[in-house]
Design a protein around this motif. Structure first.
Motif, PDB file in Angstrom:
ATOM      1  N   ARG A 190      -5.876  -1.231  10.307  1.00  0.00           N
ATOM      2  CA  ARG A 190      -6.480  -0.904  11.604  1.00  0.00           C
ATOM      3  C   ARG A 190      -7.836  -0.223  11.448  1.00  0.00           C
ATOM      4  NH1 ARG A 190      -0.970   0.115  12.426  1.00  0.00           N
ATOM      5  NH2 ARG A 190      -1.202   2.330  11.897  1.00  0.00           N
ATOM      6  N   THR A 191      -7.938   0.702  10.510  1.00  0.00           N
ATOM      7  CA  THR A 191      -9.195   1.426  10.355  1.00  0.00           C
ATOM      8  C   THR A 191     -10.284   0.531   9.773  1.00  0.00           C
ATOM      9  OG1 THR A 191      -8.019   3.516  10.123  1.00  0.00           O
ATOM     10  CG2 THR A 191     -10.273   3.444   9.312  1.00  0.00           C
ATOM     11  N   VAL A 192      -9.926  -0.291   8.798  1.00  0.00           N
ATOM     12  CA  VAL A 192     -10.918  -1.233   8.250  1.00  0.00           C
ATOM     13  C   VAL A 192     -11.430  -2.152   9.360  1.00  0.00           C
ATOM     14  CG1 VAL A 192     -11.196  -3.245   6.728  1.00  0.00           C
ATOM     15  CG2 VAL A 192     -10.114  -1.145   5.869  1.00  0.00           C
ATOM     16  N   ALA A 193     -10.542  -2.645  10.199  1.00  0.00           N
ATOM     17  CA  ALA A 193     -10.964  -3.516  11.302  1.00  0.00           C
ATOM     18  C   ALA A 193     -11.898  -2.783  12.249  1.00  0.00           C
ATOM     19  CB  ALA A 193      -9.741  -4.033  12.054  1.00  0.00           C
ATOM     20  N   ALA A 194     -11.575  -1.528  12.582  1.00  0.00           N
ATOM     21  CA  ALA A 194     -12.413  -0.768  13.509  1.00  0.00           C
ATOM     22  C   ALA A 194     -13.792  -0.511  12.923  1.00  0.00           C
ATOM     23  CB  ALA A 194     -11.726   0.555  13.851  1.00  0.00           C
ATOM     24  N   VAL A 195     -13.844  -0.196  11.636  1.00  0.00           N
ATOM     25  CA  VAL A 195     -15.143   0.060  11.000  1.00  0.00           C
ATOM     26  C   VAL A 195     -15.961  -1.224  10.918  1.00  0.00           C
ATOM     27  CG1 VAL A 195     -16.279   0.816   8.876  1.00  0.00           C
ATOM     28  CG2 VAL A 195     -14.280   2.064   9.747  1.00  0.00           C
ATOM     29  N   ARG A 196     -15.302  -2.319  10.577  1.00  0.00           N
ATOM     30  CA  ARG A 196     -16.032  -3.596  10.502  1.00  0.00           C
ATOM     31  C   ARG A 196     -16.567  -4.026  11.873  1.00  0.00           C
ATOM     32  NH1 ARG A 196     -12.237  -6.803   6.099  1.00  0.00           N
ATOM     33  NH2 ARG A 196     -13.567  -6.354   4.270  1.00  0.00           N
ATOM     34  N   ASP A 197     -15.897  -3.622  12.930  1.00  0.00           N
ATOM     35  CA  ASP A 197     -16.385  -3.966  14.263  1.00  0.00           C
ATOM     36  C   ASP A 197     -17.742  -3.329  14.548  1.00  0.00           C
ATOM     37  OD1 ASP A 197     -14.307  -5.601  14.991  1.00  0.00           O
ATOM     38  OD2 ASP A 197     -13.224  -4.067  16.121  1.00  0.00           O
ATOM     39  N   VAL A 198     -17.973  -2.111  14.000  1.00  0.00           N
ATOM     40  CA  VAL A 198     -19.215  -1.397  14.331  1.00  0.00           C
ATOM     41  C   VAL A 198     -20.287  -1.548  13.254  1.00  0.00           C
ATOM     42  CG1 VAL A 198     -18.004   0.248  15.808  1.00  0.00           C
ATOM     43  CG2 VAL A 198     -18.361   0.800  13.391  1.00  0.00           C
ATOM     44  N   VAL A 199     -19.887  -1.846  12.013  1.00  0.00           N
ATOM     45  CA  VAL A 199     -20.875  -2.069  10.943  1.00  0.00           C
ATOM     46  C   VAL A 199     -20.466  -3.321  10.167  1.00  0.00           C
ATOM     47  CG1 VAL A 199     -21.743   0.290  10.715  1.00  0.00           C
ATOM     48  CG2 VAL A 199     -19.645  -0.358   9.510  1.00  0.00           C
ATOM     49  N   PRO A 200     -20.540  -4.476  10.798  1.00  0.00           N
ATOM     50  CA  PRO A 200     -19.978  -5.694  10.198  1.00  0.00           C
ATOM     51  C   PRO A 200     -20.660  -6.155   8.921  1.00  0.00           C
ATOM     52  CG  PRO A 200     -21.269  -6.199  12.160  1.00  0.00           C
ATOM     53  CD  PRO A 200     -21.120  -4.714  12.126  1.00  0.00           C
ATOM     54  N   ASP A 201     -21.901  -5.751   8.703  1.00  0.00           N
ATOM     55  CA  ASP A 201     -22.645  -6.252   7.548  1.00  0.00           C
ATOM     56  C   ASP A 201     -22.689  -5.253   6.390  1.00  0.00           C
ATOM     57  OD1 ASP A 201     -23.268  -8.618   8.951  1.00  0.00           O
ATOM     58  OD2 ASP A 201     -24.932  -7.604   9.960  1.00  0.00           O
ATOM     59  N   VAL A 202     -21.983  -4.153   6.515  1.00  0.00           N
ATOM     60  CA  VAL A 202     -22.025  -3.111   5.484  1.00  0.00           C
ATOM     61  C   VAL A 202     -20.795  -3.215   4.583  1.00  0.00           C
ATOM     62  CG1 VAL A 202     -22.032  -0.619   5.073  1.00  0.00           C
ATOM     63  CG2 VAL A 202     -23.346  -1.575   6.982  1.00  0.00           C
ATOM     64  N   PRO A 203     -20.970  -3.271   3.263  1.00  0.00           N
ATOM     65  CA  PRO A 203     -19.810  -3.321   2.365  1.00  0.00           C
ATOM     66  C   PRO A 203     -18.960  -2.063   2.498  1.00  0.00           C
ATOM     67  CG  PRO A 203     -21.842  -3.884   1.197  1.00  0.00           C
ATOM     68  CD  PRO A 203     -22.251  -3.350   2.528  1.00  0.00           C
ATOM     69  N   LEU A 204     -17.644  -2.249   2.409  1.00  0.00           N
ATOM     70  CA  LEU A 204     -16.713  -1.132   2.499  1.00  0.00           C
ATOM     71  C   LEU A 204     -15.986  -0.940   1.171  1.00  0.00           C
ATOM     72  CD1 LEU A 204     -15.037  -1.757   5.986  1.00  0.00           C
ATOM     73  CD2 LEU A 204     -17.110  -0.460   5.458  1.00  0.00           C
ATOM     74  N   GLY A 205     -15.599   0.300   0.922  1.00  0.00           N
ATOM     75  CA  GLY A 205     -14.774   0.621  -0.235  1.00  0.00           C
ATOM     76  C   GLY A 205     -13.669   1.561   0.174  1.00  0.00           C
ATOM     77  N   LEU A 206     -12.680   1.755  -0.708  1.00  0.00           N
ATOM     78  CA  LEU A 206     -11.571   2.664  -0.443  1.00  0.00           C
ATOM     79  C   LEU A 206     -11.482   3.720  -1.529  1.00  0.00           C
ATOM     80  CD1 LEU A 206     -10.497   1.215   2.036  1.00  0.00           C
ATOM     81  CD2 LEU A 206      -8.243   1.157   0.945  1.00  0.00           C
ATOM     82  N   HIS A 207     -11.248   4.950  -1.077  1.00  0.00           N
ATOM     83  CA  HIS A 207     -11.017   6.088  -1.970  1.00  0.00           C
ATOM     84  C   HIS A 207      -9.613   6.584  -1.661  1.00  0.00           C
ATOM     85  CE1 HIS A 207     -12.248   9.880  -4.108  1.00  0.00           C
ATOM     86  NE2 HIS A 207     -11.257  10.351  -3.364  1.00  0.00           N
ATOM     87  N   LEU A 208      -8.677   6.386  -2.595  1.00  0.00           N
ATOM     88  CA  LEU A 208      -7.262   6.582  -2.301  1.00  0.00           C
ATOM     89  C   LEU A 208      -6.630   7.684  -3.133  1.00  0.00           C
ATOM     90  CD1 LEU A 208      -6.255   2.810  -2.206  1.00  0.00           C
ATOM     91  CD2 LEU A 208      -6.541   4.328  -0.229  1.00  0.00           C
ATOM     92  N   HIS A 209      -5.871   8.551  -2.436  1.00  0.00           N
ATOM     93  CA  HIS A 209      -5.006   9.508  -3.110  1.00  0.00           C
ATOM     94  C   HIS A 209      -3.564   9.016  -2.982  1.00  0.00           C
ATOM     95  CE1 HIS A 209      -7.868  12.981  -3.826  1.00  0.00           C
ATOM     96  NE2 HIS A 209      -8.611  12.079  -3.195  1.00  0.00           N
ATOM     97  N   ASP A 210      -2.682   9.595  -3.808  1.00  0.00           N
ATOM     98  CA  ASP A 210      -1.345   9.006  -3.935  1.00  0.00           C
ATOM     99  C   ASP A 210      -0.229   9.999  -3.623  1.00  0.00           C
ATOM    100  OD1 ASP A 210       0.165   6.714  -4.394  1.00  0.00           O
ATOM    101  OD2 ASP A 210       0.502   7.207  -6.497  1.00  0.00           O
TER     102      ASP A 210
END
Length: 316
Positions: A190-210
């Motif tokens: 859901r969050t990736v989709a929301a971010v892509r809606d507002v900045v569709p041409d910007v590459p995204l990455g993930l920073h994950l804790h476990d």
């Protein structure tokens, strides 16, 4: 992505991994760890932060670490920047790339940098100006982007609004951070989709804790969504001093193993990575936190897959 890898893994142990340790590792030892990680095939590292040493004393000497490594490597070497003064410090230390960080929630922002999200974004304007004038590439991290230690689940629209403002300021990549390690695959989607809606041409990455044991599931979900940039820390080290309950990052060796077992190239040599992990554990005086650290090396699959999938070491 280059010809040697399908995903780009940035090891953040020298920043995120060490900032929550009870001891401070000397700059020279941090440089040695960085060299070993580069030799294992990493081409992207977080090596420090220009932040308040009162708040994060473990980051003292980040300028010396960065200056040394920039002089001998063409790898992407990131330091974190929060203010105009931090940007100036990064430029003076020879930074080619930095990451600016903003919390998507006011309470976490106040805990980490002493101001609200809006104020943190406002004061980054001059910082971006300093970086752009010096020709330094600025990436951004929304941290946290999924779950806040104080406010719980973060509405995707709030994370998206923060990402959009960072791109307007000049960020060329946006990383979304699960700072407390409580996100689930549905939240990532859901969050990736929301971010892509507002900045569709910007590459995204993930920073994950476990913290909740979901980091690999979240990484795989993100990969299925087309994300190919991931942060990880050797040994599963790390945590946020300003996010109660946060634990270590997804371990670099665990992430490499998952991708290699699926035939996805990282350019990283698993055996060299294991040796770096074990040596760093000796320096820190405690065992690593990764899943693979608990698996005997002779167990099938424990090495992380066929080394033929890995690219050549960057540093001889």
């Amino acid at each position: 992505m280059d010809a040697e890898r399908d995903v780009l893994i940035t090891d953040v142990v020298l920043r995120d991994g060490l900032q929550d340790e009870p001891i401070s590792v000397a700059p020279l030892d941090r440089v040695r760890v960085a060299r070993r990680l580069l030799d294992a095939g990493l081409v992207s590292l977080e090596v420090g932060a220009f932040a308040s040493l009162r708040r994060v004393p473990q980051m003292a000497g980040s300028d010396a670490v960065l200056r040394t490594l920039v002089a001998e490597s063409t790898a992407a070497l990131y330091t974190l920047v929060f203010t105009e003064f931090g940007a100036q410090q990064a430029v003076e230390a020879g930074a080619r790339s930095v990451r600016v960080v903003v919390s998507a929630t006011d309470r976490h922002s106040s805990a980490s940098v002493g101001v609200s999200t809006a104020e943190a974004l406002d004061r980054l304007g001059p910082a971006f100006g300093v970086l752009q004038a010096a020709g330094v590439t600025a990436e951004a991290c929304v941290a946290p982007a999924f779950v806040c230690a104080f406010d719980g689940d973060i509405p995707p629209e709030r994370a998206a609004a923060t990402a959009r403002r960072l791109v307007e300021l000049g960020a060329v990549v946006v990383h979304l951070a699960d700072t407390v390690g409580a996100a689930q695959p549905g939240a990532v989607t859901r969050t990736v989709a929301a971010v892509r809606d507002v900045v569709p041409d910007v590459p995204l990455g993930l920073h994950l804790h476990d913290t909740h044991g979901m980091a690999r599931a979240n990484a795989w979900t993100a990969f299925q969504l087309g994300i190919t940039r991931f942060d990880a820390a050797i040994g599963g080290l790390g945590g946020c001093p300003f996010a109660p309950g946060s634990s270590g990052n997804i371990a670099t060796e665990d992430l490499v193993q998952m991708f290699h077992r699926e035939g996805i190239r990282t350019g990283i040599d698993p055996e060299k990575l294991r040796r770096v992990r074990d040596e760093l554990s000796v320096v820190l005086g405690h065992a690593p936190l990764s899943a693979l650290s608990r698996v005997p090396p002779d167990v099938p699959g424990a090495a992380g897959g066929d080394p033929a999938w890995c690219g050549p070491p960057l540093v001889p």
